[in-house]
Design a protein around this motif. Structure first.
Motif, PDB file in Angstrom:
ATOM      1  N   ARG A 388       1.784  -7.004  -2.592  1.00 56.68           N
ATOM      2  CA  ARG A 388       1.588  -6.680  -4.006  1.00 56.68           C
ATOM      3  C   ARG A 388       0.113  -6.483  -4.304  1.00 56.68           C
ATOM      4  NH1 ARG A 388       4.126 -10.780  -8.217  1.00 56.68           N
ATOM      5  NH2 ARG A 388       2.172 -11.932  -7.907  1.00 56.68           N
ATOM      6  N   GLU A 389      -0.721  -7.279  -3.663  1.00 56.78           N
ATOM      7  CA  GLU A 389      -2.165  -7.128  -3.849  1.00 56.78           C
ATOM      8  C   GLU A 389      -2.664  -5.836  -3.211  1.00 56.78           C
ATOM      9  OE1 GLU A 389      -5.492  -8.706  -5.769  1.00 56.78           O
ATOM     10  OE2 GLU A 389      -3.380  -9.307  -5.784  1.00 56.78           O
ATOM     11  N   ASP A 390      -2.055  -5.436  -2.094  1.00 58.65           N
ATOM     12  CA  ASP A 390      -2.407  -4.153  -1.472  1.00 58.65           C
ATOM     13  C   ASP A 390      -2.208  -3.013  -2.460  1.00 58.65           C
ATOM     14  OD1 ASP A 390      -2.698  -5.719   0.769  1.00 58.65           O
ATOM     15  OD2 ASP A 390      -0.880  -4.995   1.759  1.00 58.65           O
ATOM     16  N   ILE A 393      -4.812  -3.077  -5.329  1.00 58.19           N
ATOM     17  CA  ILE A 393      -6.158  -2.670  -4.910  1.00 58.19           C
ATOM     18  C   ILE A 393      -6.217  -1.178  -4.611  1.00 58.19           C
ATOM     19  CG2 ILE A 393      -7.883  -2.914  -3.074  1.00 58.19           C
ATOM     20  CD1 ILE A 393      -7.012  -5.856  -2.829  1.00 58.19           C
ATOM     21  N   LEU A 394      -5.202  -0.652  -3.940  1.00 56.61           N
ATOM     22  CA  LEU A 394      -5.256   0.717  -3.423  1.00 56.61           C
ATOM     23  C   LEU A 394      -4.638   1.759  -4.348  1.00 56.61           C
ATOM     24  CD1 LEU A 394      -4.239  -0.207   0.222  1.00 56.61           C
ATOM     25  CD2 LEU A 394      -6.515   0.549  -0.509  1.00 56.61           C
ATOM     26  N   ASN A 395      -3.854   1.311  -5.332  1.00 60.54           N
ATOM     27  CA  ASN A 395      -3.190   2.252  -6.231  1.00 60.54           C
ATOM     28  C   ASN A 395      -2.418   3.307  -5.426  1.00 60.54           C
ATOM     29  OD1 ASN A 395      -2.389   3.472  -8.643  1.00 60.54           O
ATOM     30  ND2 ASN A 395      -4.232   4.773  -8.733  1.00 60.54           N
ATOM     31  N   ILE A 396      -1.493   2.833  -4.615  1.00 57.15           N
ATOM     32  CA  ILE A 396      -0.732   3.704  -3.704  1.00 57.15           C
ATOM     33  C   ILE A 396       0.054   4.750  -4.483  1.00 57.15           C
ATOM     34  CG2 ILE A 396       1.119   3.737  -1.989  1.00 57.15           C
ATOM     35  CD1 ILE A 396       0.172   0.924  -1.139  1.00 57.15           C
ATOM     36  N   GLN A 397      -0.046   6.011  -4.044  1.00 54.15           N
ATOM     37  CA  GLN A 397       0.577   7.146  -4.718  1.00 54.15           C
ATOM     38  C   GLN A 397       1.597   7.832  -3.798  1.00 54.15           C
ATOM     39  OE1 GLN A 397      -0.039   7.981  -8.037  1.00 54.15           O
ATOM     40  NE2 GLN A 397      -1.162   6.021  -7.983  1.00 54.15           N
ATOM     41  N   PRO A 398       2.501   8.648  -4.367  1.00 53.25           N
ATOM     42  CA  PRO A 398       3.530   9.320  -3.557  1.00 53.25           C
ATOM     43  C   PRO A 398       2.974  10.251  -2.483  1.00 53.25           C
ATOM     44  CG  PRO A 398       4.082   9.415  -5.892  1.00 53.25           C
ATOM     45  CD  PRO A 398       2.693   8.874  -5.804  1.00 53.25           C
ATOM     46  N   GLU A 399       1.772  10.784  -2.695  1.00 53.42           N
ATOM     47  CA  GLU A 399       1.214  11.714  -1.707  1.00 53.42           C
ATOM     48  C   GLU A 399       0.493  11.000  -0.566  1.00 53.42           C
ATOM     49  OE1 GLU A 399      -1.697  11.459  -5.216  1.00 53.42           O
ATOM     50  OE2 GLU A 399       0.477  11.630  -4.911  1.00 53.42           O
ATOM     51  N   ASP A 400       0.441   9.678  -0.615  1.00 49.81           N
ATOM     52  CA  ASP A 400      -0.256   8.922   0.426  1.00 49.81           C
ATOM     53  C   ASP A 400       0.560   8.845   1.712  1.00 49.81           C
ATOM     54  OD1 ASP A 400      -2.762   8.127  -0.682  1.00 49.81           O
ATOM     55  OD2 ASP A 400      -1.723   6.683  -1.962  1.00 49.81           O
ATOM     56  N   THR A 401      -0.162   8.831   2.826  1.00 49.28           N
ATOM     57  CA  THR A 401       0.406   8.482   4.130  1.00 49.28           C
ATOM     58  C   THR A 401      -0.262   7.188   4.565  1.00 49.28           C
ATOM     59  OG1 THR A 401       0.896  10.746   4.820  1.00 49.28           O
ATOM     60  CG2 THR A 401       0.564   9.123   6.558  1.00 49.28           C
ATOM     61  N   ILE A 402       0.559   6.145   4.766  1.00 48.89           N
ATOM     62  CA  ILE A 402       0.038   4.807   5.056  1.00 48.89           C
ATOM     63  C   ILE A 402       0.217   4.469   6.531  1.00 48.89           C
ATOM     64  CG2 ILE A 402       0.362   2.341   4.609  1.00 48.89           C
ATOM     65  CD1 ILE A 402       1.094   2.985   1.776  1.00 48.89           C
ATOM     66  N   LEU A 413       8.299  -2.622   4.041  1.00 49.95           N
ATOM     67  CA  LEU A 413       9.429  -2.476   3.128  1.00 49.95           C
ATOM     68  C   LEU A 413       8.990  -2.597   1.671  1.00 49.95           C
ATOM     69  CD1 LEU A 413      12.117  -4.466   5.117  1.00 49.95           C
ATOM     70  CD2 LEU A 413      12.122  -2.024   4.647  1.00 49.95           C
ATOM     71  N   HIS A 414       7.950  -3.387   1.413  1.00 51.12           N
ATOM     72  CA  HIS A 414       7.436  -3.483   0.040  1.00 51.12           C
ATOM     73  C   HIS A 414       6.889  -2.127  -0.419  1.00 51.12           C
ATOM     74  CE1 HIS A 414       5.708  -5.570  -3.471  1.00 51.12           C
ATOM     75  NE2 HIS A 414       4.744  -4.673  -3.359  1.00 51.12           N
ATOM     76  N   TYR A 415       6.111  -1.468   0.442  1.00 53.90           N
ATOM     77  CA  TYR A 415       5.581  -0.155   0.067  1.00 53.90           C
ATOM     78  C   TYR A 415       6.728   0.835  -0.164  1.00 53.90           C
ATOM     79  CZ  TYR A 415       1.626  -2.349   2.534  1.00 53.90           C
ATOM     80  OH  TYR A 415       0.669  -3.229   2.979  1.00 53.90           O
ATOM     81  N   ALA A 416       7.784   0.712   0.618  1.00 54.16           N
ATOM     82  CA  ALA A 416       8.916   1.636   0.489  1.00 54.16           C
ATOM     83  C   ALA A 416       9.719   1.393  -0.782  1.00 54.16           C
ATOM     84  CB  ALA A 416       9.827   1.522   1.713  1.00 54.16           C
ATOM     85  N   THR A 417       9.658   0.177  -1.337  1.00 56.56           N
ATOM     86  CA  THR A 417      10.429  -0.120  -2.553  1.00 56.56           C
ATOM     87  C   THR A 417       9.678   0.246  -3.828  1.00 56.56           C
ATOM     88  OG1 THR A 417       9.577  -2.398  -2.579  1.00 56.56           O
ATOM     89  CG2 THR A 417      11.703  -2.033  -1.501  1.00 56.56           C
TER      90      THR A 417
END
Length: 768
Positions: A388-390, A393-402, A413-417
């Motif tokens: 959740r902190e990731d 901090i990073l403001n992960i967006q749909p266009e990101d590749t992680i 799985l958290h990023y995927a949800t």
């Protein structure tokens, strides 16, 4: 003989009734006779079976070249009692059928050929698993023994199977009116077919090229010296090597019955077909007889091959190509493509991973010597870092590749949800078993109900795990992961055992906490802490009861400060332990004490709830174990975020080098850099690989046990701008775990200095 024994028993019973004095003297004789009377039919079957299999072969002095006559000589006198005597000997038949059924693409309208089907046992077992009339339009039982075929026809008539046809014919040239079959099975028959290569070739011609499944369960022996050059085709090596004594003894023993355990039969199967699943087992009830269960498909035209090769195309931004040199214009290659081309040149099937239904697991060669350090076990059964902190901090967006460290898969799985998940999530871990665990979670989300998922990963326990594995999970697992969980899953998820979270190295942390609280008589207080409804209540319980015991100097010196314990229980390597400062105990105090004021363990801190309770609660658990998260992940393909996950079993450096350049926008590498030796060169090589894989504004998020990690200067000299986004001080909590002293974001600067560019080019040339 049995009639005589029955007569003797009746006479003794009459004498017992006439003279009570006889009872005491004769009880030792009468008891075994009564047992013999009760089980006379079963005993007769066993005696005949033992005679036919273990004694009669030694009386034969001539060799008959007619296979059908040989079979009849062996089976005619035991055909009617065949099924009663083979249950213990022929193990794995039901497992093979369950596995075959679960992998059928269509659940209706199939054609099934059971080669060497004998008495029809397989058909009767399949009838317990599915509706034969619905699943199969036609079933053909092929056997060369007229006596066994007669029993099979009688069985068909008794059960009213209208779609079953018994053919008394040769496995090498029988004919059916249909063009192809969707399922072909060999059940302890291939080892008895002299011209096995012809039988297998015939099966190749009959199997549906796109959707067909072929399975085999049989006795067999093999050893590691036979695996050179084709290990990637086998679908895993668990129990594949049979020790010399067992190989030699059982092979010679079975040859007296004209049953051949030589490895050539299985090897030819694995040459003519692509391997989907493979198991290597022992029959422990009868002296550890080796047998195998194998599932295959057409090696050139199987339905999943095309999708796999599309992903391996050089233009793919996901499984990308490594070039041969810094300036080379040669066609780039992935490890998977290289392996596929090498196999193709040799006429071998593609690697087993190519034939799997799901593409989560990226190709890897399990004979890599680096894997041996993990001793076939994962370290982490759960992930400590706070995802959740990731996201914050990073403001992960749909266009990101992680690109992230896999660990136990909870972070991935958290990023995927997320409501708008990233377009691709690469999980990287050198330990194959961490990949097996994450694969299991992905497969469970894909195939199980929410209740079953919760039992497995919320409670860590589920009843009849192997049945669920075979019937539901197996089609969504790679063969390597399937082997691992078939071998270890029942014990891991045993409802009467400690459960999933008492496995891996991290089990020692949970066991220690449980032991300390039990010895200190704090179990009730721990339960109260996990039920606290306010931070004030939580702090009160902690300060008055738990903290004085947990932070006791003796406990700290013996356990927490012990380097062996740090690695075994917490996964802390020696290099990282040195970064914690002079007092490991103080480091742990600074970790745990602030957490009490930061988040409620009862509903917002599943990391410590799991540590204290050994399981999650419905309120305190990762998002994928909540109904909303489960629903978002289990959406039908191609909409499911699970389709965006790829699991790499390699070093972070190697994966970065094989991903297309400038395609990764975010790399989340946890505390990975803390593990490096400050005196070595590995850290520079890895940072260089990250720099090349990241796009122009790519970022690296890392955590460290130090507030000032020594390797930050290495990032800066490679063209990164580094910033500590949070640092832990006494009484301050930086996230729900608070395990690390600092969190850093290293931003790639697109216009790095010329000197850095020259350094990169120089390292490129050195590496190549």
């Amino acid at each position: 003989m049995f009639g005589y024994m029955k007569h003797v028993g009746q006479e003794w019973n009459e004498k017992m009734r006439e003279s009570p004095k006889v009872v005491g003297a004769s009880v030792g004789i009468i008891t075994p006779l009564v047992v013999l009377l009760m089980f006379s039919e079963s005993l007769r079957s066993v005696v005949q079976f033992c005679w036919q299999c273990f004694f009669k072969p030694f009386t034969s002095v001539t060799s008959n070249n007619n296979q059908q006559e040989n079979l009849e000589q062996f089976y005619k006198s035991q055909a009617k009692l065949y099924d009663r005597t083979r249950g213990v000997l022929l193990q794995g038949r039901e497992t093979s059928l369950k596995l075959s059924l679960s992998h059928l693409s269509e659940k209706k309208g199939n054609v099934w050929i059971d080669v060497g089907g004998g008495t029809g046992f397989n058909i009767s077992q399949m009838a317990l698993l599915t509706n034969l009339d619905t699943t199969f339009d036609k079933i053909y039982l092929i056997d060369l023994s007229p006596s066994l075929c007669e029993v099979a026809r009688k069985r068909c008539k008794e059960h009213g199977w209208k779609n079953v046809e018994v053919i008394c014919g040769d496995a090498c040239d029988f004919e059916i009116p249909e063009e192809s079959a969707q399922l072909i099975t060999f059940s302890y028959s291939l080892s008895m077919i002299p011209s096995f290569y012809a039988a297998i070739d015939h099966a190749v011609s009959l199997l549906d090229a796109k959707n067909g499944i072929i399975s085999c369960v049989d006795f067999g022996v093999t050893n590691e010296s036979m695996l050179v050059g084709r290990t990637n085709t086998l679908g895993g090596l668990v129990n594949r090597h049979i020790p010399w004594l067992f190989r030699t003894f059982w092979r010679l023993w079975f040859e007296f019955d004209k049953v051949f355990l030589d490895p050539a039969r299985r090897e030819y199967l694995e040459y003519r077909f692509g391997t989907i699943k493979s198991l290597n087992c022992y029959n422990y009830k009868l002296g550890k007889i080796p047998y195998y269960i194998w599932l295959g498909c057409n090696k050139d035209h199987e339905q999943h091959l095309q999708a796999r090769f599309v992903e391996l195309a050089p233009t793919s931004p996901y499984l990308a190509p490594i070039t041969t040199s810094a300036s080379s214009n040669a066609q780039p290659m992935t490890k998977a493509m290289i392996a596929a081309l090498e196999n193709s040149k040799k006429g071998l099937p593609y690697p087993s991973l190519f034939y799997q239904k799901e593409h989560w697991r990226v190709y890897y060669d399990e004979v890599n010597p680096e894997y041996s350090q993990f001793k076939n076990s994962y370290i982490y059964a759960f992930t400590w870092e706070d995802p959740r902190e990731d996201v914050n901090i990073l403001n992960i967006q749909p266009e990101d590749t992680i690109l992230a460290i896999t660990s136990a898969g909870d972070n991935i799985l958290h990023y995927a949800t997320l409501p708008n998940p990233p377009k691709r999530i690469h999980g990287v871990d050198l330990n194959p078993c961490q990949g097996h665990l994450t694969e299991l979670k992905l497969a469970a989300i894909r195939s199980l109900s929410f209740t079953q998922l919760w039992q497995m990963f919320g409670e860590g326990k589920i009843d009849r795990f192997n049945n669920i594995l075979l019937n539901k999970l197996a089609p969504y697992l790679s063969s390597n992961a399937f082997q691992y969980w078939f071998e270890n899953g029942t014990k891991t998820f045993d409802p009467n055992g400690a459960g999933l979270y008492d496995t891996g190295f991290t089990k020692w942390a949970l066991r220690l906490a449980k032991w300390v609280f039990k010895v200190a008589n704090l179990t009730d207080e721990v339960n109260m802490l996990c039920k606290a409804k306010t931070l004030e209540e939580q702090r009160s319980i902690w300060d008055k009861k738990i903290k004085p015991v947990l932070f006791n100097r003796v406990v700290g010196k013996i356990l927490v400060g012990n380097p062996l314990f740090l690695w075994s229980a917490l996964g802390v390597p020696r290099n990282q332990a040195k970064m914690m400062g002079s007092s490991t105990l103080q480091y742990i105090i600074d970790t745990l004490d602030p957490v009490i004021d930061n988040s409620l363990i009862s509903d917002d801190n599943y990391f410590y709830y799991l540590t204290l309770k050994g399981r999650y609660s419905s309120r305190s658990c990762p998002d994928y174990l909540k109904e909303g998260g489960f629903k978002s992940l289990s959406r039908e393909s191609p909409e499911s975020p699970l389709d965006r996950v790829r699991l790499h079993t390699d070093t972070l450096k190697d994966v970065c080098e094989r991903l297309s350049k400038k395609t990764v926008s975010i790399a989340i590498i946890m505390d990975h850099m803390d593990w490096f030796d400050p005196q070595g060169t590995d850290v520079d090589e890895e940072i260089q690989a990250l720099w090349l894989a990241l796009n122009s504004r790519g970022r690296v998020l890392l955590r460290s046990a130090s507030k000032s990690p020594w390797y930050i200067k290495n990032f800066e000299k490679f063209g990164f701008s580094c910033k500590a986004v949070s640092a832990r001080y006494p009484g301050k909590c930086i996230d729900r775990v608070n395990m690390y002293a600092s969190t850093w974001v290293c931003q790639k600067i697109s216009t790095a200095s010329q000197s850095n560019n020259r350094r990169l080019s120089s390292l490129d040339l050195e590496n190549n």
